[in-house]
Design a protein around this motif. Structure first.
Motif, mmCIF file in Angstrom:
data_model
loop_
_atom_site.group_PDB
_atom_site.id
_atom_site.type_symbol
_atom_site.label_atom_id
_atom_site.label_comp_id
_atom_site.label_asym_id
_atom_site.label_seq_id
_atom_site.Cartn_x
_atom_site.Cartn_y
_atom_site.Cartn_z
ATOM 1 N N ILE A 286 75.467 55.985 17.843
ATOM 2 C CA ILE A 286 74.342 55.062 17.712
ATOM 3 C C ILE A 286 74.126 54.715 16.243
ATOM 4 O O ILE A 286 73.967 53.541 15.882
ATOM 5 C CB ILE A 286 73.073 55.678 18.329
ATOM 6 C CG1 ILE A 286 73.243 55.820 19.839
ATOM 7 C CG2 ILE A 286 71.844 54.837 17.992
ATOM 8 C CD1 ILE A 286 72.101 56.538 20.532
ATOM 9 N N ALA A 287 74.123 55.733 15.380
ATOM 10 C CA ALA A 287 73.923 55.476 13.957
ATOM 11 C C ALA A 287 75.035 54.599 13.388
ATOM 12 O O ALA A 287 74.776 53.685 12.592
ATOM 13 C CB ALA A 287 73.851 56.802 13.203
ATOM 14 N N GLU A 288 76.273 54.849 13.811
ATOM 15 C CA GLU A 288 77.392 54.036 13.335
ATOM 16 C C GLU A 288 77.243 52.582 13.753
ATOM 17 O O GLU A 288 77.601 51.662 13.001
ATOM 18 C CB GLU A 288 78.712 54.599 13.858
ATOM 19 C CG GLU A 288 79.173 55.861 13.154
ATOM 20 C CD GLU A 288 80.537 56.322 13.649
ATOM 21 O OE1 GLU A 288 81.504 55.537 13.551
ATOM 22 O OE2 GLU A 288 80.627 57.461 14.149
ATOM 23 N N SER A 289 76.717 52.347 14.942
ATOM 24 C CA SER A 289 76.534 50.957 15.400
ATOM 25 C C SER A 289 75.536 50.200 14.540
ATOM 26 O O SER A 289 75.530 48.975 14.516
ATOM 27 C CB SER A 289 76.078 50.938 16.870
ATOM 28 O OG SER A 289 74.735 51.375 16.996
ATOM 29 N N PHE A 290 74.707 50.949 13.802
ATOM 30 C CA PHE A 290 73.735 50.337 12.900
ATOM 31 C C PHE A 290 74.145 50.467 11.437
ATOM 32 O O PHE A 290 73.339 50.262 10.533
ATOM 33 C CB PHE A 290 72.357 50.970 13.098
ATOM 34 C CG PHE A 290 71.710 50.651 14.412
ATOM 35 C CD1 PHE A 290 71.568 49.337 14.841
ATOM 36 C CD2 PHE A 290 71.239 51.667 15.229
ATOM 37 C CE1 PHE A 290 70.967 49.039 16.058
ATOM 38 C CE2 PHE A 290 70.623 51.388 16.448
ATOM 39 C CZ PHE A 290 70.494 50.054 16.860
ATOM 40 N N GLY A 291 75.403 50.848 11.207
ATOM 41 C CA GLY A 291 75.893 50.947 9.839
ATOM 42 C C GLY A 291 75.680 52.294 9.186
ATOM 43 O O GLY A 291 75.926 52.461 7.998
ATOM 44 N N GLY A 292 75.230 53.301 9.963
ATOM 45 C CA GLY A 292 75.024 54.642 9.431
ATOM 46 C C GLY A 292 76.099 55.581 9.913
ATOM 47 O O GLY A 292 77.235 55.173 10.164
ATOM 48 N N GLY A 293 75.755 56.845 10.078
ATOM 49 C CA GLY A 293 76.740 57.809 10.549
ATOM 50 C C GLY A 293 76.186 59.212 10.520
ATOM 51 O O GLY A 293 74.995 59.428 10.283
ATOM 52 N N GLY A 294 77.080 60.173 10.754
ATOM 53 C CA GLY A 294 76.666 61.572 10.760
ATOM 54 C C GLY A 294 77.361 62.361 11.835
ATOM 55 O O GLY A 294 78.544 62.157 12.112
ATOM 56 N N HIS A 295 76.626 63.245 12.498
ATOM 57 C CA HIS A 295 77.156 64.125 13.522
ATOM 58 C C HIS A 295 76.645 63.725 14.905
ATOM 59 O O HIS A 295 75.682 62.971 15.033
ATOM 60 C CB HIS A 295 76.734 65.572 13.243
ATOM 61 C CG HIS A 295 77.123 66.048 11.879
ATOM 62 N ND1 HIS A 295 78.416 66.327 11.526
ATOM 63 C CD2 HIS A 295 76.373 66.279 10.769
ATOM 64 C CE1 HIS A 295 78.455 66.721 10.271
ATOM 65 N NE2 HIS A 295 77.227 66.694 9.790
ATOM 66 N N ARG A 296 77.259 64.286 15.912
ATOM 67 C CA ARG A 296 76.865 63.973 17.282
ATOM 68 C C ARG A 296 75.384 64.255 17.519
ATOM 69 O O ARG A 296 74.707 63.501 18.215
ATOM 70 C CB ARG A 296 77.710 64.784 18.273
ATOM 71 C CG ARG A 296 77.311 64.554 19.736
ATOM 72 C CD ARG A 296 78.124 65.376 20.715
ATOM 73 N NE ARG A 296 77.620 65.168 22.068
ATOM 74 C CZ ARG A 296 77.971 64.166 22.851
ATOM 75 N NH1 ARG A 296 78.848 63.273 22.434
ATOM 76 N NH2 ARG A 296 77.450 64.034 24.059
ATOM 77 N N ASN A 297 74.872 65.335 16.943
ATOM 78 C CA ASN A 297 73.482 65.734 17.199
ATOM 79 C C ASN A 297 72.537 65.469 16.031
ATOM 80 O O ASN A 297 71.341 65.749 16.151
ATOM 81 C CB ASN A 297 73.410 67.215 17.564
ATOM 82 C CG ASN A 297 74.066 67.504 18.896
ATOM 83 O OD1 ASN A 297 74.258 66.610 19.715
ATOM 84 N ND2 ASN A 297 74.437 68.749 19.114
ATOM 85 N N ALA A 298 73.052 64.965 14.930
ATOM 86 C CA ALA A 298 72.198 64.709 13.763
ATOM 87 C C ALA A 298 72.808 63.601 12.925
ATOM 88 O O ALA A 298 73.872 63.791 12.326
ATOM 89 C CB ALA A 298 72.034 65.972 12.932
#
Length: 323
Positions: A286-298
């Motif tokens: 979800i975060a990647e779809s908005f240009g962000g990123g991270g881990h599966r749970n955070a």
């Protein structure tokens, strides 16, 4: 002992140059700060020179880390190291923009990351999304290099691991994590003192802002969310770093599977999002779809306002993820 090929390539790169810049992402957290400091000391133990540079200020709870005074705050690496031949070790970033630093283009980049959103943008790349923190990768490098972990390095690495595993509660935590923590404690890290520095050194403003954030709590089934505005932060006497960890209160609610905390950014109609999940929702995607990123749970990202629009965009994704 068999050494992973990326580690072999990294150690060869370390031997091939005399001086390095070490950096990580903007708005540095415990993993970023602890890992850059530990990497710098590792390089020096290998007979190399290291300059640590970050674009943003160090949060107060990490200012007791050994060696923190060596971190240079700058917006352009050229201000710190004009020699473009000096390689730059980039920790915990999925690309140059994540550092917030200008002047990295055209330099030799060594990329070490543990995020699912990691990308091969360096000349040498080591991405292991099974690692609990980028500090784990630095630890493994130190072990492979055969250096003796100093108390200062152990303190920095333990701090990084403790903070990035959510005090050993995230799903990336396993037996190896505790074995590593044990080894770092044996080399001089003080678990009790580090925990006090991180969790019992909050500013008054942070606690007042937390009250505002919790009063804004909203829930819809298994989704929880909250927000603060810049006016809320001003009234509480709080800064951006005081928003760290607020989302963990939301995801701690029984029955909540995903949560998001939105912080209004100053001077622009945008919101910084911290997103959490207990496992049913992959918030990294979800975060990647908005240009962000991270881990599966955070994970995290930034969305344009106004607030109701940003809120609906993220809540729509979280609800869909639970379907």
């Amino acid at each position: 002992m068999t050494v992973d090929p990326p580690i072999v390539a990294l150690l060869e790169a370390f031997r091939s140059h005399r001086h390095f810049l070490v950096t990580s992402h903007e708005r540095p957290d415990g993993d970023a700060i602890g890992s850059v400091l530990a990497t710098a000391e590792l390089l020096e133990l290998l007979g190399r020179e290291a300059t640590v540079v970050l674009v943003d200020e160090i949060p107060n709870i990490y200012k007791t880390l050994p060696g923190v005074d060596r971190i240079v705050q700058a917006s352009d690496v050229g201000e710190v190291e004009p020699d473009i031949a000096a390689p730059v070790i980039v920790l915990e970033c999925d690309g140059i923009p994540r550092t917030g630093l200008a002047g990295l283009e055209g330099r030799v980049l060594i990329n070490i990351d543990h995020h699912a959103s990691g990308r091969n943008f360096g000349k040498v790349n080591w991405i292991d999304d099974a690692a609990c923190a980028v500090a784990e990768l630095v630890y493994r490098l130190a072990k492979a290099a055969g250096v003796e972990i100093t108390p200062a390095m152990a303190t920095c690495l333990y701090t990084a691991i403790l903070s990035d595993t959510g005090s050993f509660t995230y799903s990336c935590t396993n037996a190896g994590t505790f074995a590593m923590a044990h080894d770092l404690a044996a080399h001089g890290a003080s678990p009790s003192q580090i925990a006090r520095d991180i969790y019992f050194s909050n500013s008054e403003g942070k606690i007042r802002l937390l009250g505002t954030a919790l009063s804004n709590l909203r829930m819809d089934g298994a989704v929880a969310w909250s927000w603060v505005t810049t006016n809320d932060m001003d009234r509480a006497g709080a800064g951006a770093e005081d928003c760290e960890g607020v989302v963990n209160y939301l995801i701690s609610i029984a029955g909540v599977e995903s949560a998001v905390f939105l912080r209004e950014l100053p001077s622009v109609d945008q919101y910084r999002l911290s997103i959490r999940s207990k496992g049913k929702v992959d918030v990294a995607q979800i975060a990647e779809s908005f240009g962000g990123g991270g881990h599966r749970n955070a994970s995290g990202c930034t969305l344009d306002g106004p607030l109701p629009v940003a809120m609906e965009r993220i809540l729509s994704q979280l609800r869909t993820g639970l379907c």
